[in-house]
Design an enzyme around this catalytic site. Structure first.
Site, PDB file in Angstrom:
ATOM      1  N   GLY A  71       6.123  -0.157   8.743  1.00  0.00           N
ATOM      2  CA  GLY A  71       5.592  -0.960   9.840  1.00  0.00           C
ATOM      3  C   GLY A  71       4.211  -0.501  10.280  1.00  0.00           C
ATOM      4  O   GLY A  71       3.324  -1.314  10.557  1.00  0.00           O
ATOM      5  N   ASN A 151      10.050  -2.909  21.255  1.00  0.00           N
ATOM      6  CA  ASN A 151      10.989  -1.881  20.793  1.00  0.00           C
ATOM      7  C   ASN A 151      11.722  -1.180  21.932  1.00  0.00           C
ATOM      8  O   ASN A 151      12.835  -0.723  21.756  1.00  0.00           O
ATOM      9  CB  ASN A 151      10.267  -0.858  19.908  1.00  0.00           C
ATOM     10  CG  ASN A 151       8.947  -0.408  20.478  1.00  0.00           C
ATOM     11  OD1 ASN A 151       8.064  -1.224  20.760  1.00  0.00           O
ATOM     12  ND2 ASN A 151       8.797   0.887  20.668  1.00  0.00           N
ATOM     13  N   GLN A 179      10.812  -5.180  15.158  1.00  0.00           N
ATOM     14  CA  GLN A 179      12.065  -5.151  15.935  1.00  0.00           C
ATOM     15  C   GLN A 179      12.777  -6.493  15.990  1.00  0.00           C
ATOM     16  O   GLN A 179      13.830  -6.598  16.622  1.00  0.00           O
ATOM     17  CB  GLN A 179      11.798  -4.658  17.365  1.00  0.00           C
ATOM     18  CG  GLN A 179      11.419  -3.199  17.459  1.00  0.00           C
ATOM     19  CD  GLN A 179      12.560  -2.241  17.099  1.00  0.00           C
ATOM     20  OE1 GLN A 179      13.716  -2.634  16.958  1.00  0.00           O
ATOM     21  NE2 GLN A 179      12.221  -0.977  16.925  1.00  0.00           N
ATOM     22  N   SER A 199       9.483  -3.640   8.767  1.00  0.00           N
ATOM     23  CA  SER A 199       9.756  -2.307   8.247  1.00  0.00           C
ATOM     24  C   SER A 199      11.209  -2.235   7.795  1.00  0.00           C
ATOM     25  O   SER A 199      12.111  -2.647   8.528  1.00  0.00           O
ATOM     26  CB  SER A 199       9.495  -1.276   9.345  1.00  0.00           C
ATOM     27  OG  SER A 199       9.874   0.003   8.899  1.00  0.00           O
ATOM     28  N   CYS A 325       8.839   7.316  19.212  1.00  0.00           N
ATOM     29  CA  CYS A 325       7.462   7.723  18.930  1.00  0.00           C
ATOM     30  C   CYS A 325       6.832   8.446  20.097  1.00  0.00           C
ATOM     31  O   CYS A 325       5.896   9.206  19.929  1.00  0.00           O
ATOM     32  CB  CYS A 325       6.620   6.521  18.573  1.00  0.00           C
ATOM     33  SG  CYS A 325       7.400   5.539  17.310  1.00  0.00           S
TER      34      CYS A 325
HETATM   35  C1  LIG Z   1       9.304   1.339  14.266  1.00  0.00           C
HETATM   36  C2  LIG Z   1       8.227   0.392  14.651  1.00  0.00           C
HETATM   37  C3  LIG Z   1       6.998   0.374  13.982  1.00  0.00           C
HETATM   38  C4  LIG Z   1       6.642   1.391  12.914  1.00  0.00           C
HETATM   39  O1  LIG Z   1       7.340   1.177  11.721  1.00  0.00           O
HETATM   40  P1  LIG Z   1       7.433   2.405  10.664  1.00  0.00           P
HETATM   41  O2  LIG Z   1       8.037   1.773   9.465  1.00  0.00           O
HETATM   42  O3  LIG Z   1       8.337   3.412  11.306  1.00  0.00           O
HETATM   43  O4  LIG Z   1       6.062   2.882  10.439  1.00  0.00           O
HETATM   44  C5  LIG Z   1       6.061  -0.567  14.340  1.00  0.00           C
HETATM   45  N1  LIG Z   1       6.320  -1.452  15.313  1.00  0.00           N
HETATM   46  C6  LIG Z   1       7.484  -1.483  15.997  1.00  0.00           C
HETATM   47  C7  LIG Z   1       7.701  -2.500  17.039  1.00  0.00           C
HETATM   48  C8  LIG Z   1       8.477  -0.555  15.682  1.00  0.00           C
HETATM   49  O5  LIG Z   1       9.606  -0.572  16.368  1.00  0.00           O
END
Ligand SMILES: *Cc1c(COP(=O)(O)O)cnc(C)c1O
Length: 393
Positions: A71, A151, A179, A199, A325
């Site tokens: 993502g 998220n 999400q 993702s 994060c």
């Molecule tokens: C988890 C997440 C990401 C990042 O995705 P990764 O594959 O972990 O780099 C980006 N945007 C949202 C809304 C997320 O929840």
């Protein structure tokens, strides 16, 4: 100890059928998808099947799917790719104050390079008003980037309306759908997006792989320089096993979407209603109607979020404060403060995010444990007065 995982917005367990689909590509079908011999063709075939599966989840064409490392890369590739491809002297980007750090930090990096960025605040429910998007547009606006589902809160943004505005003004529109993909229908045509990130590990696929939908005709500058992989849109030997896993996860999510949506929402609502009826000083954050089925974000009075997560973990339940994060930082969640929570309320907020491998028994077990953990923590708070015994009956 019977462990319960309620942190599916941070990451999800790998589905067994996804694991089975991936295995051959880590062993006998190890070829480089760019090679012309049998080994290469096997890898290429697995990857192209996955491209079809991801495209189908989004109602896109397979040729519009670019595989990435996840993502974060998809968000960076979309935002930087559009801005760098534009030759305008002055550039402006419209995004929101509640984006994931993958978008927010990218937008801040653009500001340091002299690009103007508008970070739109949401309403109290965590929803962005499309009229605010329209009002923020300037002649030099090159991109609008708004996430599909948040998220931390699970709130769903009105992308269809924003998409129409972007189309009318002829501005590229990117959505972070990490999400929402696999949880609710995501149709790139209905949403009117030109670019959309997802993702694998957020939909019961493997970590380290994702996709970017790029509408046909969209002009993007690549982030990295290298070979001619992914039709010149993302260089580097493809993560074939991971991509196959993403494809299998997308296929399973699409097949189960309707049933899972209802089942997971039922469990989430039962958890939320159960907590609201069993404990005092609790409030739900974010719009409860425009929300993905798996998420509830609650503020509990007289506790500190990190302490609650640790106490829950000791009893076998994984939940979280805000987002994975930003955990570890003492800063209150930027999402919760953007919807108007005071820092101390933001720090007392907990996200429960359910998923495919949860059951009603998990919810029932949690409903026993949450009130006990709260009582235990609140007893330590100098401001908290325990309810009188009669009050509790
Ligand atoms: C988890 C997440 C990401 C990042 O995705 P990764 O594959 O972990 O780099 C980006 N945007 C949202 C809304 C997320 O929840």
């Amino acid at each position: 100890m019977n462990r319960i995982y309620f942190d599916n917005n941070a990451t999800t367990p790998l589905a067994p059928e996804v694991f089975d689909a991936m295995c051959p590509y880590m062993v006998e079908d190890f070829g480089n998808a760019s090679s012309i011999h049998w080994y290469g063709q096997r890898a290429k075939a697995g990857m192209e099947k996955a491209r079809e599966q991801v495209a189908k989840l989004l109602n896109a064409r397979a040729s519009e799917i670019v595989f990435t490392s996840g993502g974060t890369e998809s968000d960076n590739a979309a935002i930087l790719g559009i801005v760098e491809a534009s030759r305008a002297a002055h550039k402006h980007v419209v995004t929101t104050a509640i984006e994931h750090p993958a978008v927010l930090s990218t937008a801040k990096a653009l500001e340091r390079r002299g690009v103007s960025v508008t970070f739109l605040p949401p309403g109290a429910g965590g929803v962005i008003d499309p009229l605010d998007v329209a009002a923020a547009i300037r002649p030099e606006t090159v991109l609008i980037s708004v996430m599909h589902a948040n998220n931390e809160l699970g709130t769903i943004q009105p992308l269809e309306e924003i998409g129409r505005i972007a189309q009318e003004r002829d501005i590229y529109f990117h959505a972070d759908a990490v999400q929402s993909a696999g949880k609710i229908p995501v149709d790139v045509h209905k949403l009117g997006v030109d670019l959309l990130s997802l993702s694998a590990h957020k939909l019961n696929g493997p970590k380290g792989v994702g996709a970017l939908y790029v509408r046909k005709g969209t002009i993007l500058r690549t982030l990295m320089h290298g070979g001619h992989h992914e039709r010149d849109r993302r260089p580097g030997t493809e993560n074939v096993a991971g991509i196959v896993g993403l494809g299998a996860a997308a296929e399973a999510a699409r097949a189960n979407l309707e049933d899972e949506c209802g089942r997971v929402a039922g469990m989430r609502d039962r958890l939320e209603a159960g907590i609201l009826s069993r404990v005092r000083y609790v409030a739900v954050n974010g719009d409860r109607v425009h929300r993905v089925p798996n998420t509830t974000n609650l503020t509990f009075g007289y506790i500190e979020g990190e302490g609650f997560v640790i106490a829950m973990d000791l009893r076998g339940i994984a939940c979280s404060t805000g987002s994975a994060c930003s955990s570890g930082s003492l800063e209150p969640s930027h999402v919760l403060t953007a919807i108007g929570l005071k820092p101390e309320k933001a720090r007392a907020s907990i996200r429960f995010s359910l998923g495919r491998f949860n059951s009603v028994e998990d919810v029932e077990a949690a409903l026993e444990i949450v009130p006990a953990v709260l009582e235990q923590l609140r007893a330590l708070s100098p401001h908290y007065k325990a309810p009188a015994m009669t009050d509790k009956q």
